[in-house]
Scaffold this motif. Structure first.
Motif, PDB file in Angstrom:
ATOM      1  N   MET A  17       0.872  -1.245  -0.101  1.00 24.94           N
ATOM      2  CA  MET A  17       0.080  -0.005  -0.170  1.00 24.94           C
ATOM      3  C   MET A  17       0.636   1.230   0.028  1.00 24.94           C
ATOM      4  N   SER A  18       0.566   2.208  -0.977  1.00 22.13           N
ATOM      5  CA  SER A  18       1.373   3.407  -0.913  1.00 22.13           C
ATOM      6  C   SER A  18       0.938   4.347   0.254  1.00 22.13           C
ATOM      7  N   PHE A  19       1.555   4.155   1.296  1.00 22.80           N
ATOM      8  CA  PHE A  19       1.040   4.488   2.360  1.00 22.80           C
ATOM      9  C   PHE A  19       2.309   4.938   3.421  1.00 22.80           C
ATOM     10  N   SER A  20       2.128   6.120   4.244  1.00 26.10           N
ATOM     11  CA  SER A  20       3.224   6.989   5.088  1.00 26.10           C
ATOM     12  C   SER A  20       3.104   5.885   6.193  1.00 26.10           C
ATOM     13  N   ASN A  21       3.949   4.759   6.358  1.00 28.56           N
ATOM     14  CA  ASN A  21       4.049   3.882   7.497  1.00 28.56           C
ATOM     15  C   ASN A  21       4.738   4.599   8.595  1.00 28.56           C
ATOM     16  N   TYR A  22       4.114   4.277   9.825  1.00 28.57           N
ATOM     17  CA  TYR A  22       4.618   4.622  11.113  1.00 28.57           C
ATOM     18  C   TYR A  22       5.293   3.860  11.852  1.00 28.57           C
ATOM     19  N   GLY A  23       6.524   3.903  12.200  1.00 27.68           N
ATOM     20  CA  GLY A  23       7.319   3.057  12.862  1.00 27.68           C
ATOM     21  C   GLY A  23       7.595   3.290  14.129  1.00 27.68           C
ATOM     22  N   GLU A  24       8.497   2.881  15.020  1.00 28.04           N
ATOM     23  CA  GLU A  24       8.363   2.997  16.418  1.00 28.04           C
ATOM     24  C   GLU A  24       8.831   4.288  16.848  1.00 28.04           C
ATOM     25  N   LEU A  25       9.679   4.962  16.255  1.00 30.95           N
ATOM     26  CA  LEU A  25      10.094   6.551  16.916  1.00 30.95           C
ATOM     27  C   LEU A  25       8.964   7.290  16.362  1.00 30.95           C
ATOM     28  N   CYS A  26       8.454   7.348  15.346  1.00 33.26           N
ATOM     29  CA  CYS A  26       7.327   8.012  14.909  1.00 33.26           C
ATOM     30  C   CYS A  26       6.228   7.723  15.721  1.00 33.26           C
ATOM     31  N   THR A  27       5.943   6.534  16.084  1.00 34.15           N
ATOM     32  CA  THR A  27       4.791   6.458  17.246  1.00 34.15           C
ATOM     33  C   THR A  27       4.988   6.972  18.281  1.00 34.15           C
ATOM     34  N   ILE A  76     -18.606   3.866   9.926  1.00 38.01           N
ATOM     35  CA  ILE A  76     -16.938   3.772   9.913  1.00 38.01           C
ATOM     36  C   ILE A  76     -16.709   5.272   9.712  1.00 38.01           C
ATOM     37  N   ILE A  77     -15.602   5.578  10.564  1.00 40.92           N
ATOM     38  CA  ILE A  77     -15.050   6.831  10.942  1.00 40.92           C
ATOM     39  C   ILE A  77     -13.396   7.019  10.412  1.00 40.92           C
ATOM     40  N   ILE A  78     -13.162   7.809   9.780  1.00 39.06           N
ATOM     41  CA  ILE A  78     -11.434   8.286   9.681  1.00 39.06           C
ATOM     42  C   ILE A  78     -11.253   9.581   9.799  1.00 39.06           C
ATOM     43  N   PRO A  79     -10.956   9.731  11.188  1.00 36.31           N
ATOM     44  CA  PRO A  79     -10.613  11.335  11.698  1.00 36.31           C
ATOM     45  C   PRO A  79      -9.282  11.738  11.417  1.00 36.31           C
ATOM     46  N   ALA A  80      -8.928  12.971  11.742  1.00 40.45           N
ATOM     47  CA  ALA A  80      -7.831  13.751  11.573  1.00 40.45           C
ATOM     48  C   ALA A  80      -7.011  13.446  10.262  1.00 40.45           C
ATOM     49  N   GLY A  81      -7.914  13.701   9.139  1.00 41.39           N
ATOM     50  CA  GLY A  81      -7.362  13.597   7.943  1.00 41.39           C
ATOM     51  C   GLY A  81      -6.576  12.657   7.439  1.00 41.39           C
ATOM     52  N   SER A  82      -6.624  11.540   8.241  1.00 39.15           N
ATOM     53  CA  SER A  82      -5.810  10.395   7.959  1.00 39.15           C
ATOM     54  C   SER A  82      -5.894   9.624   6.606  1.00 39.15           C
ATOM     55  N   PHE A  83      -7.170   9.859   6.063  1.00 37.94           N
ATOM     56  CA  PHE A  83      -7.391   9.315   4.530  1.00 37.94           C
ATOM     57  C   PHE A  83      -6.206   9.828   3.477  1.00 37.94           C
ATOM     58  N   LEU A  84      -5.851  10.849   3.859  1.00 34.28           N
ATOM     59  CA  LEU A  84      -5.036  11.605   2.856  1.00 34.28           C
ATOM     60  C   LEU A  84      -3.744  10.953   2.899  1.00 34.28           C
ATOM     61  N   LEU A  85      -3.266  10.182   4.090  1.00 29.29           N
ATOM     62  CA  LEU A  85      -1.969   9.350   3.913  1.00 29.29           C
ATOM     63  C   LEU A  85      -1.836   8.371   2.751  1.00 29.29           C
ATOM     64  N   ILE A  86      -3.004   7.899   2.231  1.00 29.02           N
ATOM     65  CA  ILE A  86      -3.027   7.023   1.241  1.00 29.02           C
ATOM     66  C   ILE A  86      -2.636   7.908  -0.133  1.00 29.02           C
ATOM     67  N   GLU A  87      -1.700   7.629  -0.583  1.00 31.09           N
ATOM     68  CA  GLU A  87      -0.597   8.540  -1.501  1.00 31.09           C
ATOM     69  C   GLU A  87      -1.513   8.202  -2.936  1.00 31.09           C
ATOM     70  N   ASN A  88      -1.532   6.835  -3.225  1.00 30.45           N
ATOM     71  CA  ASN A  88      -1.795   6.438  -4.652  1.00 30.45           C
ATOM     72  C   ASN A  88      -3.354   6.855  -4.696  1.00 30.45           C
ATOM     73  N   ARG A  89      -4.009   7.356  -5.767  1.00 30.57           N
ATOM     74  CA  ARG A  89      -5.281   7.671  -6.031  1.00 30.57           C
ATOM     75  C   ARG A  89      -6.056   6.406  -6.326  1.00 30.57           C
ATOM     76  N   ASP A  90      -5.547   5.371  -7.044  1.00 32.82           N
ATOM     77  CA  ASP A  90      -6.131   4.266  -7.422  1.00 32.82           C
ATOM     78  C   ASP A  90      -6.280   3.445  -6.152  1.00 32.82           C
ATOM     79  N   GLU A  91      -5.302   3.556  -5.150  1.00 30.27           N
ATOM     80  CA  GLU A  91      -5.608   2.603  -3.920  1.00 30.27           C
ATOM     81  C   GLU A  91      -6.332   3.513  -2.939  1.00 30.27           C
ATOM     82  N   SER A  92      -6.579   4.601  -2.968  1.00 30.68           N
ATOM     83  CA  SER A  92      -7.538   5.213  -2.046  1.00 30.68           C
ATOM     84  C   SER A  92      -8.936   5.028  -2.666  1.00 30.68           C
TER      85      SER A  92
END
Length: 255
Positions: A1-11, A106-122
Motif C-alpha cells: 500500500m502506498s502509505f506513510s507507515n508509522y514506525g517505532e520512533l514516529c509512534t 465507519i470513521i476516519i478522523p484527523a485527515g488520515s485518509f489523505l495518507l493514502i498516496e496513490n489515488r487508485d488505491e484510495s
C-alpha cells in the motif's frame, strides 16, 4: 500500500503530540455526537494509537479499530489495557480489508485518509469500506487542503520532542516532491532518539500526503455508491465550506 507507515520512533512522537482524548478543533466531540445513537458496531479505520477510539469506548460506544502499522496498534493495545478496555483491533492494509463484521458507521478522523498516496488505491480503500458497512450505514471522515508551500527544500526543518524520562527525539523534515497538478506532496523524515547526549536509535520515514478538492471528493464518494453525501466545515453541521483553511467533514450513506 502506498502509505506513510508509522514506525517505532514516529509512534513515540505521535503518542507525545496526539495524546489520548486530545481533541483537535472539537473533532472528538463531533464524532461522539454523531455516533451517540448507534446501536450496531462502529469501526475506526486508521485508528493509530487510540486518541479517538478510547474516548468513544469510554462513552459506551461499541468500536473496533484497524490500522496498517503494527507499532501504532501495539501502542493502542497498551493504552486500552491501561484503561481496562478490550476492543477488537485489527492489523490490515485497508485496500485488502476483510473483517468479520459489518458496521453501522465507519470513521476516519484527523485527515488520515489523505495518507493514502496513490489515488487508485484510495478508491479501492473506499470500496472496501463501503462493503464493510451495513445497508443504511454511514462513512464519516474529515480531510483538509495542503499548506501553500510547494517549494522543494534543500534545507531540513528540525523539531525536538522531550519525553518525561528526559529522552529526546529530533525530527528532520524535508519536502522532496510537490506536484500541484497530481495533488500530492512527499517529505522525508528522519528521527533520532537521544539519551544522555548519545544517539541510541534512528528511523527514516517517507511521508506522503494526497489531497482532494471539496467537490471532487464528494463526486468520488458518489462514484463508489455512497448517497446523501453531506459536506460541512470545521466539525460544525451548520457551517459550510468557504475557504481552504477549513477542515472538511464528509458524511455519506450506503444505499
Amino acid at each position: 500500500m502506498s502509505f506513510s507507515n508509522y514506525g517505532e520512533l514516529c509512534t513515540e512522537v505521535y503518542d507525545l503530540t496526539k495524546k489520548i482524548g486530545q481533541s483537535f478543533s472539537g473533532d472528538i466531540e463531533f464524532y461522539q455526537e454523531k455516533l451517540k445513537n448507534c446501536k450496531g458496531p462502529i469501526l475506526e479505520a486508521m485508528v493509530g494509537s487510540g486518541r479517538v477510539i478510547i474516548p468513544l469506548l469510554e462513552a459506551g460506544l461499541n468500536v473496533d479499530g484497524v490500522d496498517y502499522s503494527a507499532e501504532m496498534l501495539a501502542s493502542c493495545h497498551q493504552h486500552c489495557e491501561e484503561r481496562g478496555l478490550t476492543p477488537n483491533l485489527f492489523q490490515s492494509d485497508l485496500k485488502e480489508l476483510s473483517l468479520p463484521n459489518k458496521y453501522e458507521a465507519i470513521i476516519i478522523p484527523a485527515g488520515s485518509f489523505l495518507l493514502i498516496e496513490n489515488r487508485d488505491e484510495s478508491i479501492e480503500v473506499l470500496k472496501r469500506l463501503y462493503e464493510h458497512l451495513e445497508i443504511g450505514g454511514r462513512l464519516i471522515l474529515d480531510i483538509f487542503l495542503p499548506d501553500k508551500n510547494f517549494n522543494v527544500a534543500t534545507d531540513c526543518e528540525i523539531s525536538t520532542f522531550t519525553f518525561p524520562n528526559d529522552d529526546i527525539i529530533t525530527m528532520e523534515s524535508k519536502l522532496v516532491e510537490a506536484d500541484l497538478f497530481n495533488q500530492y506532496k512527499v517529505s522525508y523524515l528522519k528521527y533520532e532518539k537521544w539519551r544522555k547526549g548519545k544517539i541510541i536509535q534512528s528511523e527514516l520515514q517517507r511521508f506522503a500526503l494526497r489531497w482532494y478538492g471539496v467537490e471532487e471528493f464528494k463526486l468520488v464518494l458518489q462514484s463508489i455508491g455512497f448517497s446523501e453525501v453531506v459536506v460541512t466545515a470545521d466539525f460544525d453541521d451548520k457551517k459550510q465550506p468557504t475557504n481552504s483553511n477549513q477542515q472538511f467533514v464528509y458524511e455519506a450513506y450506503k444505499k
